[in-house]
Design a protein around this motif. Structure first.
Motif, PDB file in Angstrom:
ATOM      1  N   ARG A  49     -25.445 -40.556   8.104  1.00  0.00           N
ATOM      2  CA  ARG A  49     -25.868 -41.192   6.854  1.00  0.00           C
ATOM      3  C   ARG A  49     -24.993 -40.691   5.693  1.00  0.00           C
ATOM      4  O   ARG A  49     -24.543 -41.477   4.861  1.00  0.00           O
ATOM      5  N   THR A  50     -24.733 -39.388   5.655  1.00  0.00           N
ATOM      6  CA  THR A  50     -23.884 -38.812   4.611  1.00  0.00           C
ATOM      7  C   THR A  50     -22.474 -39.388   4.680  1.00  0.00           C
ATOM      8  O   THR A  50     -21.885 -39.737   3.655  1.00  0.00           O
ATOM      9  N   GLU A  53     -22.586 -42.959   3.407  1.00  0.00           N
ATOM     10  CA  GLU A  53     -22.759 -42.962   1.947  1.00  0.00           C
ATOM     11  C   GLU A  53     -21.464 -42.570   1.239  1.00  0.00           C
ATOM     12  O   GLU A  53     -21.170 -43.074   0.153  1.00  0.00           O
ATOM     13  N   THR A  54     -20.681 -41.684   1.839  1.00  0.00           N
ATOM     14  CA  THR A  54     -19.373 -41.321   1.288  1.00  0.00           C
ATOM     15  C   THR A  54     -18.443 -42.529   1.304  1.00  0.00           C
ATOM     16  O   THR A  54     -17.746 -42.804   0.323  1.00  0.00           O
ATOM     17  N   ILE A  56     -19.309 -45.639   1.234  1.00  0.00           N
ATOM     18  CA  ILE A  56     -19.822 -46.580   0.224  1.00  0.00           C
ATOM     19  C   ILE A  56     -19.402 -46.144  -1.175  1.00  0.00           C
ATOM     20  O   ILE A  56     -18.952 -46.960  -1.986  1.00  0.00           O
ATOM     21  N   SER A  57     -19.515 -44.840  -1.471  1.00  0.00           N
ATOM     22  CA  SER A  57     -19.144 -44.366  -2.807  1.00  0.00           C
ATOM     23  C   SER A  57     -17.636 -44.444  -3.049  1.00  0.00           C
ATOM     24  O   SER A  57     -17.199 -44.575  -4.192  1.00  0.00           O
ATOM     25  N   ALA A  66     -28.235 -52.077   1.716  1.00  0.00           N
ATOM     26  CA  ALA A  66     -28.913 -51.296   2.756  1.00  0.00           C
ATOM     27  C   ALA A  66     -29.968 -52.186   3.396  1.00  0.00           C
ATOM     28  O   ALA A  66     -30.836 -52.725   2.711  1.00  0.00           O
ATOM     29  N   TRP A  72     -25.941 -50.593   6.880  1.00  0.00           N
ATOM     30  CA  TRP A  72     -25.445 -51.080   5.607  1.00  0.00           C
ATOM     31  C   TRP A  72     -24.452 -52.201   5.873  1.00  0.00           C
ATOM     32  O   TRP A  72     -23.799 -52.240   6.915  1.00  0.00           O
TER      33      TRP A  72
END
Length: 179
Positions: A49-50, A53-54, A56-57, A66, A72
């Motif tokens: 997940r981390t 999310e990285t 995505i950012s 999401a 995602w």
């Protein structure tokens, strides 16, 4: 003498009518394996997940969504005017490719070819099956699947290993509704 025999038989009957006792197990299982496995899976899920999310950012130009199913996605091509999405038994004609999260191609679109999938009636990994339900004809979507929504612990026994999260670009060519 008869009295002694009767008393002896009566004592034997009373003492032999005892209910059987349950045997105690030789070793006791504490359930620690299941607890440890669950903890490993939680940590793995958090790491994936981390990582997602990285990604995505690092790509603010993409409008990631999401899903409620634990993955995602973003639209490469979005169709606004068509409202058909596949339902149980509908035939979905689509193309897709599979990459790892670093963008390395695992299976190219040319290798996999055009697929025909009877919705929820054939085998397909869970993330892609759920992702197709969100799509309309002529749409193209890129999905980011954590490993439990992709091929999970077993992989595909070929190029996808154990617990590999995937990036998957899918294009739905057509949806033929089941009559």
């Amino acid at each position: 003498m008869k009295f002694i025999y009767r008393l002896l038989i009566l004592l034997l009957l009373i003492s032999s009518c005892k209910s059987p006792e349950a045997r105690q197990p030789i070793s006791v299982q504490s359930g620690s394996f299941i607890k440890e496995s669950a903890e490993r899976n939680r940590k793995l899920n958090e790491q994936e997940r981390t990582r997602i999310e990285t990604i995505i950012s690092e790509n603010p130009q993409r409008d990631y969504i999401a899903s409620q199913n634990g993955f995602w996605y973003y639209y490469n091509t979005k169709v606004e005017n068509d409202s058909i999405t596949p339902n149980f038994g509908d035939l979905v004609n689509f193309n897709y490719d599979l990459k790892d999260l670093n963008g390395n191609v695992i299976y190219s679109q040319e290798e996999l070819g055009t697929q025909n999938y009877a919705m929820d009636q054939e085998e397909l990994f869970s993330g892609l099956r759920e992702g197709l339900k969100l799509m309309k004809p002529r749409e193209s979507v890129t999905f980011l699947f954590p490993s439990q929504k992709a091929f999970g612990y077993y992989g595909d026994n070929d190029r996808i290993g154990t617990n590999i999260p995937l990036q998957c670009k899918v294009t739905v060519n057509s949806i033929t509704q089941n009559q």
